[in-house]
Design a protein around this motif. Structure first.
Motif, PDB file in Angstrom:
ATOM      1  N   ARG A  24      -5.940  13.621   6.613  1.00  0.00           N
ATOM      2  CA  ARG A  24      -7.185  14.411   6.508  1.00  0.00           C
ATOM      3  C   ARG A  24      -7.120  15.623   5.644  1.00  0.00           C
ATOM      4  NH1 ARG A  24     -11.965  13.136   8.916  1.00  0.00           N
ATOM      5  NH2 ARG A  24     -11.884  11.137  10.252  1.00  0.00           N
ATOM      6  N   SER A  25      -6.039  16.156   5.594  1.00  0.00           N
ATOM      7  CA  SER A  25      -5.939  17.545   4.616  1.00  0.00           C
ATOM      8  C   SER A  25      -5.595  17.117   3.158  1.00  0.00           C
ATOM      9  CB  SER A  25      -4.623  18.194   5.364  1.00  0.00           C
ATOM     10  OG  SER A  25      -3.513  17.415   5.134  1.00  0.00           O
ATOM     11  N   ALA A  26      -5.658  15.828   2.860  1.00  0.00           N
ATOM     12  CA  ALA A  26      -5.683  15.424   1.310  1.00  0.00           C
ATOM     13  C   ALA A  26      -6.939  16.033   0.746  1.00  0.00           C
ATOM     14  CB  ALA A  26      -5.527  14.074   1.350  1.00  0.00           C
ATOM     15  N   LYS A  27      -6.791  16.273  -0.596  1.00  0.00           N
ATOM     16  CA  LYS A  27      -7.641  16.625  -1.472  1.00  0.00           C
ATOM     17  C   LYS A  27      -8.653  15.616  -1.359  1.00  0.00           C
ATOM     18  CE  LYS A  27      -4.952  19.313  -4.653  1.00  0.00           C
ATOM     19  NZ  LYS A  27      -4.532  19.866  -6.011  1.00  0.00           N
ATOM     20  N   THR A  28      -8.459  14.278  -1.482  1.00  0.00           N
ATOM     21  CA  THR A  28      -9.469  13.286  -1.433  1.00  0.00           C
ATOM     22  C   THR A  28      -8.658  12.115  -0.616  1.00  0.00           C
ATOM     23  OG1 THR A  28     -10.160  13.903  -3.546  1.00  0.00           O
ATOM     24  CG2 THR A  28     -11.114  11.990  -2.965  1.00  0.00           C
ATOM     25  N   ILE A  29      -9.466  11.421   0.011  1.00  0.00           N
ATOM     26  CA  ILE A  29      -8.935   9.915   0.660  1.00  0.00           C
ATOM     27  C   ILE A  29      -9.717   8.843   0.147  1.00  0.00           C
ATOM     28  CG2 ILE A  29      -8.284   8.782   2.538  1.00  0.00           C
ATOM     29  CD1 ILE A  29      -8.015  11.363   4.213  1.00  0.00           C
ATOM     30  N   VAL A  30      -8.945   8.003  -0.509  1.00  0.00           N
ATOM     31  CA  VAL A  30      -9.719   6.812  -0.868  1.00  0.00           C
ATOM     32  C   VAL A  30      -9.275   5.474  -0.413  1.00  0.00           C
ATOM     33  CG1 VAL A  30     -10.860   7.739  -2.761  1.00  0.00           C
ATOM     34  CG2 VAL A  30      -8.745   6.464  -2.931  1.00  0.00           C
ATOM     35  N   ILE A  31      -9.911   4.553  -0.429  1.00  0.00           N
ATOM     36  CA  ILE A  31      -9.285   3.316   0.324  1.00  0.00           C
ATOM     37  C   ILE A  31      -8.996   2.283  -0.622  1.00  0.00           C
ATOM     38  CG2 ILE A  31     -10.034   1.454   2.057  1.00  0.00           C
ATOM     39  CD1 ILE A  31      -9.996   3.970   3.269  1.00  0.00           C
ATOM     40  N   GLY A  32      -7.969   1.479  -0.323  1.00  0.00           N
ATOM     41  CA  GLY A  32      -7.499   0.612  -1.471  1.00  0.00           C
ATOM     42  C   GLY A  32      -7.144  -0.880  -0.784  1.00  0.00           C
ATOM     43  N   SER A  33      -7.506  -1.805  -1.416  1.00  0.00           N
ATOM     44  CA  SER A  33      -7.311  -3.128  -1.656  1.00  0.00           C
ATOM     45  C   SER A  33      -7.081  -3.959  -2.584  1.00  0.00           C
ATOM     46  CB  SER A  33      -8.314  -3.776  -0.535  1.00  0.00           C
ATOM     47  OG  SER A  33      -9.384  -4.115  -1.083  1.00  0.00           O
ATOM     48  N   PHE A  34      -6.324  -5.125  -2.553  1.00  0.00           N
ATOM     49  CA  PHE A  34      -6.431  -5.977  -3.668  1.00  0.00           C
ATOM     50  C   PHE A  34      -7.848  -6.281  -4.111  1.00  0.00           C
ATOM     51  CE2 PHE A  34      -2.149  -7.484  -2.046  1.00  0.00           C
ATOM     52  CZ  PHE A  34      -1.386  -6.974  -3.087  1.00  0.00           C
ATOM     53  N   LEU A  35      -8.863  -6.424  -3.292  1.00  0.00           N
ATOM     54  CA  LEU A  35     -10.363  -6.613  -3.706  1.00  0.00           C
ATOM     55  C   LEU A  35     -10.912  -5.552  -4.661  1.00  0.00           C
ATOM     56  CD1 LEU A  35      -9.816  -8.159  -1.022  1.00  0.00           C
ATOM     57  CD2 LEU A  35     -12.216  -7.471  -0.288  1.00  0.00           C
ATOM     58  N   ASN A  36     -10.284  -4.482  -4.700  1.00  0.00           N
ATOM     59  CA  ASN A  36     -10.909  -3.207  -5.547  1.00  0.00           C
ATOM     60  C   ASN A  36      -9.658  -2.698  -6.351  1.00  0.00           C
ATOM     61  OD1 ASN A  36      -9.523  -1.453  -3.605  1.00  0.00           O
ATOM     62  ND2 ASN A  36     -11.438  -0.048  -3.527  1.00  0.00           N
ATOM     63  N   LEU A  37      -8.600  -3.446  -6.444  1.00  0.00           N
ATOM     64  CA  LEU A  37      -7.765  -2.925  -7.104  1.00  0.00           C
ATOM     65  C   LEU A  37      -7.774  -2.165  -8.597  1.00  0.00           C
ATOM     66  CD1 LEU A  37      -4.474  -2.772  -7.495  1.00  0.00           C
ATOM     67  CD2 LEU A  37      -4.447  -4.901  -8.482  1.00  0.00           C
ATOM     68  N   THR A  38      -8.296  -2.977  -9.422  1.00  0.00           N
ATOM     69  CA  THR A  38      -8.484  -2.386 -10.854  1.00  0.00           C
ATOM     70  C   THR A  38      -9.386  -1.484 -10.776  1.00  0.00           C
ATOM     71  OG1 THR A  38      -7.872  -4.671 -11.951  1.00  0.00           O
ATOM     72  CG2 THR A  38      -9.203  -3.096 -13.204  1.00  0.00           C
ATOM     73  N   ALA A  39     -10.676  -1.362  -9.933  1.00  0.00           N
ATOM     74  CA  ALA A  39     -11.443  -0.071  -9.769  1.00  0.00           C
ATOM     75  C   ALA A  39     -10.832   1.051  -9.318  1.00  0.00           C
ATOM     76  CB  ALA A  39     -12.766  -0.707  -9.013  1.00  0.00           C
ATOM     77  N   LEU A  40      -9.838   0.827  -8.349  1.00  0.00           N
ATOM     78  CA  LEU A  40      -9.396   2.004  -7.748  1.00  0.00           C
ATOM     79  C   LEU A  40      -8.099   2.505  -8.830  1.00  0.00           C
ATOM     80  CD1 LEU A  40      -8.351   3.575  -5.236  1.00  0.00           C
ATOM     81  CD2 LEU A  40      -6.622   1.712  -5.067  1.00  0.00           C
ATOM     82  N   CYS A  41      -7.552   1.760  -9.613  1.00  0.00           N
ATOM     83  CA  CYS A  41      -6.560   2.210 -10.354  1.00  0.00           C
ATOM     84  C   CYS A  41      -7.199   2.885 -11.682  1.00  0.00           C
ATOM     85  CB  CYS A  41      -5.757   1.114 -10.942  1.00  0.00           C
ATOM     86  SG  CYS A  41      -4.501   0.573  -9.734  1.00  0.00           S
ATOM     87  N   THR A  42      -8.221   2.396 -12.161  1.00  0.00           N
ATOM     88  CA  THR A  42      -8.992   3.073 -13.328  1.00  0.00           C
ATOM     89  C   THR A  42      -9.552   4.570 -12.613  1.00  0.00           C
ATOM     90  OG1 THR A  42      -9.871   1.007 -13.998  1.00  0.00           O
ATOM     91  CG2 THR A  42     -11.060   2.810 -14.612  1.00  0.00           C
ATOM     92  N   TRP A  43      -9.973   4.441 -11.449  1.00  0.00           N
ATOM     93  CA  TRP A  43     -10.408   5.856 -10.885  1.00  0.00           C
ATOM     94  C   TRP A  43      -9.307   6.727 -10.746  1.00  0.00           C
ATOM     95  CZ3 TRP A  43      -9.434   8.349  -6.491  1.00  0.00           C
ATOM     96  CH2 TRP A  43     -10.283   9.412  -6.331  1.00  0.00           C
TER      97      TRP A  43
ATOM     98  N   TYR B 121       5.390  14.502   3.537  1.00  0.00           N
ATOM     99  CA  TYR B 121       4.601  14.911   2.583  1.00  0.00           C
ATOM    100  C   TYR B 121       3.716  16.060   2.514  1.00  0.00           C
ATOM    101  CZ  TYR B 121       6.554  10.031   1.180  1.00  0.00           C
ATOM    102  OH  TYR B 121       7.202   8.961   0.923  1.00  0.00           O
ATOM    103  N   LYS B 122       3.586  16.821   1.595  1.00  0.00           N
ATOM    104  CA  LYS B 122       2.594  17.862   1.627  1.00  0.00           C
ATOM    105  C   LYS B 122       1.244  17.089   1.075  1.00  0.00           C
ATOM    106  CE  LYS B 122       3.112  22.053   0.180  1.00  0.00           C
ATOM    107  NZ  LYS B 122       3.233  23.268  -0.800  1.00  0.00           N
ATOM    108  N   VAL B 123       0.594  16.575   2.096  1.00  0.00           N
ATOM    109  CA  VAL B 123      -0.594  15.779   1.883  1.00  0.00           C
ATOM    110  C   VAL B 123      -1.691  16.554   1.181  1.00  0.00           C
ATOM    111  CG1 VAL B 123      -2.188  14.422   3.098  1.00  0.00           C
ATOM    112  CG2 VAL B 123      -0.074  14.277   3.939  1.00  0.00           C
ATOM    113  N   GLU B 124      -1.930  17.979   1.489  1.00  0.00           N
ATOM    114  CA  GLU B 124      -2.556  18.576   1.024  1.00  0.00           C
ATOM    115  C   GLU B 124      -2.833  18.834  -0.603  1.00  0.00           C
ATOM    116  OE1 GLU B 124       0.378  21.451   2.483  1.00  0.00           O
ATOM    117  OE2 GLU B 124      -0.390  19.663   3.103  1.00  0.00           O
ATOM    118  N   ASP B 125      -1.463  18.462  -1.176  1.00  0.00           N
ATOM    119  CA  ASP B 125      -1.403  18.440  -2.497  1.00  0.00           C
ATOM    120  C   ASP B 125      -1.809  17.166  -3.365  1.00  0.00           C
ATOM    121  OD1 ASP B 125      -0.386  21.053  -2.341  1.00  0.00           O
ATOM    122  OD2 ASP B 125       1.649  20.659  -2.302  1.00  0.00           O
TER     123      ASP B 125
END
Length: 238
Positions: free
Chosen positions: A114-133, A17-21
């Motif tokens: 690490r070359s991604a535009k942004t890296i965030v962390i996902g889990s079932f614990l924050n599923l809806t908050a993550l998807c909304t963002w 994958y072109k992670v930077e995109d």
């Protein structure tokens, strides 16, 4: 602009994958990303992910106030404060603290992204908050499953499918792994706990006597915090 929604089924496939995109979501349900989400929600100032146990140990010299967390094969490494059980990331233990964390699977996918535009962390614990963002980001998204020792695993892919389920109607073009993850989630969503009892990692954790961790990690939407990588640290997305 075409926005892609892709699922990387194991860290070994990240070079495809072109992670930077992409905005990258790191997923390691049992247990690293669940614990990270819980720790940030409970006031941890930062969580620093490192690849090796030795790197984690080296932080002891940098600042004696750091909490050191090291897990290998589901168990706490001797001499460290704790591993990656979510029950170690309560407010009483981590509020205002910086945690340095290394795990068998979760930190590898993050370092390779690490070359991604942004890296965030996902889990079932924050599923809806993550998807909304994620819906507010006009970017392609790559869901990176930590897997187990570079192999595919069920729980991370099922969570990726839960994210696809919430995002699929937002003008994303899905790749085949995203479609497969979505279908997997449809098969298991009515009772995720029961569905994932068959997973090999679940069996490993049961043998270690930590079924309560599994149950905890499958709770949906008990946190709102989205951990985001800022330099070398995971902090709360503002």
């Amino acid at each position: 602009m075409t926005k892609n929604l892709s699922v990387c089924l194991t860290p070994l496939l990240i070079p495809l994958y072109k992670v930077e995109d992409h905005v990258v979501v790191i997923i390691d349900i049992f247990r690293a990303t669940s614990s990270i989400c819980y720790g940030i929600e409970n006031g941890a100032e930062a969580i620093i992910p490192v690849s090796e146990v030795e790197e984690c140990e080296a932080y002891r010299q940098k600042d004696a106030s750091y909490l050191l967390a090291a897990e290998r094969n589901g168990e706490v490494v001797n001499g460290f404060d704790f591993g990656n059980s979510p029950f170690s990331y309560t407010a009483e233990k981590v509020n205002g603290k910086t945690v340095v964390l290394t795990t068998t699977n979760g930190t590898q996918g993050l370092h390779l992204s690490r070359s991604a535009k942004t890296i965030v962390i996902g889990s079932f614990l924050n599923l809806t908050a993550l998807c909304t963002w994620l819906k507010t980001q006009n970017e392609s998204i790559l869901l990176v499953c930590a897997g187990w020792k570079n192999n595919f695993n069920l729980e991370d892919t099922l969570f990726a499918g839960a994210v696809v389920d919430q995002l699929k109607d937002n003008d994303f073009k899905l790749d085949d792994p995203a479609i497969a993850a979505y279908d997997l989630y449809q098969a298991g969503k009515n009772d995720i706990n029961d569905y994932l009892k068959k997973t090999s990692h679940s069996e490993r954790l049961k043998k270690l006597g930590i079924e309560k961790d599994i149950k905890f990690c499958l709770q949906i939407d008990i946190t709102m915090a989205i951990p985001v990588l800022d330099g070398e640290k995971l902090i709360k997305l503002q």
